[in-house]
Scaffold this active site. Sequence first.
Site, PDB file in Angstrom:
ATOM      1  N   LYS A 115       0.847  -1.196   0.000  1.00  0.00           N
ATOM      2  CA  LYS A 115       0.000   0.000   0.000  1.00  0.00           C
ATOM      3  C   LYS A 115       0.883   1.246   0.000  1.00  0.00           C
ATOM      4  CE  LYS A 115      -3.716   2.307   2.586  1.00  0.00           C
ATOM      5  NZ  LYS A 115      -4.679   2.205   3.696  1.00  0.00           N
ATOM      6  N   SER A 127      -9.400   2.463   2.809  1.00  0.00           N
ATOM      7  CA  SER A 127      -8.522   3.203   1.923  1.00  0.00           C
ATOM      8  C   SER A 127      -7.507   2.336   1.192  1.00  0.00           C
ATOM      9  CB  SER A 127      -7.766   4.270   2.731  1.00  0.00           C
ATOM     10  OG  SER A 127      -6.953   3.681   3.723  1.00  0.00           O
ATOM     11  N   SER A 153      -9.882   0.153   6.863  1.00  0.00           N
ATOM     12  CA  SER A 153      -9.319   0.234   5.513  1.00  0.00           C
ATOM     13  C   SER A 153      -8.675  -1.034   4.988  1.00  0.00           C
ATOM     14  CB  SER A 153      -8.296   1.371   5.452  1.00  0.00           C
ATOM     15  OG  SER A 153      -8.906   2.608   5.742  1.00  0.00           O
TER      16      SER A 153
END
Length: 513
Positions: free
Chosen positions: A95, A170, A194
């Site tokens: 990420k 996210s 997330s």
Amino acid sequence: MPIKRPDRSDLEAAATSYGLTIAPADLEQYLAFSHAALEAWDVVEQAHAELAPEVPDRAWSSPAPDDNPWGAWYVRTEIQEQTEGPLAGTRIVIKDNTSVAGVPMMNGSRTLEGFTPSQDATVVSRLLGAGAVITGKAVCEDLCMSGSSHTSKPGPVRNPWDPRRSAGGSSSGSGVLVATGVADMAISGDQGGSIRVPAAWLGLVGHKPTWGLVPYTGAMPVEQSVDHLGPTARTVSEAARMLTVIGGPDGLDPRQPGTWEQIDYEAELARGSRGLRVGIVAEGFGHPDSDPAVDEAVRAAARRLTSAGLEVEEVSIPWHLKAPALFAVLAYEGGVAQLVDGNAFGSSWKGRYDDDLITFYGQQWRRSPDAFPESVKMTMLAGRYARGTGFGRHYAMARNLERTLAGAYDEALARFDVLVMPTVPTTASALPGRDASIVEILSLGTAPLINTSAFNITGHPACSVPVGLLDGLPVGMMIVGKQFDDETVLRVAQAFEEELGAHHRPPMREETA
């Protein structure tokens, strides 16, 4: 570079910002003393520079549009340092809130665009040491401040089950790249849900570990009391394997336990789950925006565990309904203090700070504050107002109530081994149009967090597992356990996986109409 010494106007501005009235003659004395005092800053900078790490030279490339149909890639890499280990040859995407040294990091935001970290995050170092191949950085939501996938720059991340819909946020790109099989696993982050929201909406396993189990060192914070890193995978055993590699203290993150007994989470799965007790949390269902079909799919999946030898019954935890309000106060007031005013890292905690990121981000957002997404602007406006009128009083209240909230779950977990509820009480929402209002953009980003955010506050481990499809879209169930009992959560998750069948792959439609 020596710190610039202030002149009279600089100290006058500082005094004005605090409402101080300082006589001109007194100001001259403060000015003289400050010049001498700031010599300490020069000593610290010189000492720090002498210990600066050498940045590795790592190849990377921006993805071609044809190779990025879902908008999930930020940059591509092919980094492998060991050919042996528990993750040998496993292709893992990171990420883009998590540092890979020598590789650009944007965190989905124009406010960090152009930054390249000099050190690997601890989780990245551990993955490389276990033989993994880091295949690139996955797009994430702008500063990780959305539970949907419409805020990342330069554009939204689309759901491969239906490209008109959100992939969840996210950790949007992390989820999509695993769901489509481009990556085997992903490092994801979780501040309010997330890891788990994308897992639920993409048909994946997403495990938010116990707070402090996995070091956050080298990832860009939002609010250190809710920040987590963890695995996204297609199966429970894969998630457990990664957790075994990345878990445990690194000596650089004060959130982690001082003593630690290494656990092989994948080996723990062999213990099975027969006889474990599962509590279906009544308050996790029937929210005003819940889809009754999602609620029923999760209840039915939970009931099926009885055939695998688990005991299943309902439990009421009324405090669960107060958790979103606590999270809002902590996110707004804590977020404005740390993410904005504190340039992401804040102060007064004994961990590793990324001084390069602090400088780059602090300068860049102040040059272009309008580059912040709507979610951060709302945090700035509401958080600054609340702190200005309440002086942090409500943040303190929410922090104190955290113990009551955690105690309510712990009381239930004294009777049950795990608790379950829908990860998100709906299937994937539609992406907003270009003319969407601010209210719609904000609402789509916060609505998915109604069940998940509680466990960012309390730190309990929580894992989303797929329980099937509803009108062609995945549904996820969240399994919550005792703190630092992640192995039991994963054992129950595997029981669901075995009972409900194999992971479903998305239809891989690439149209965006």
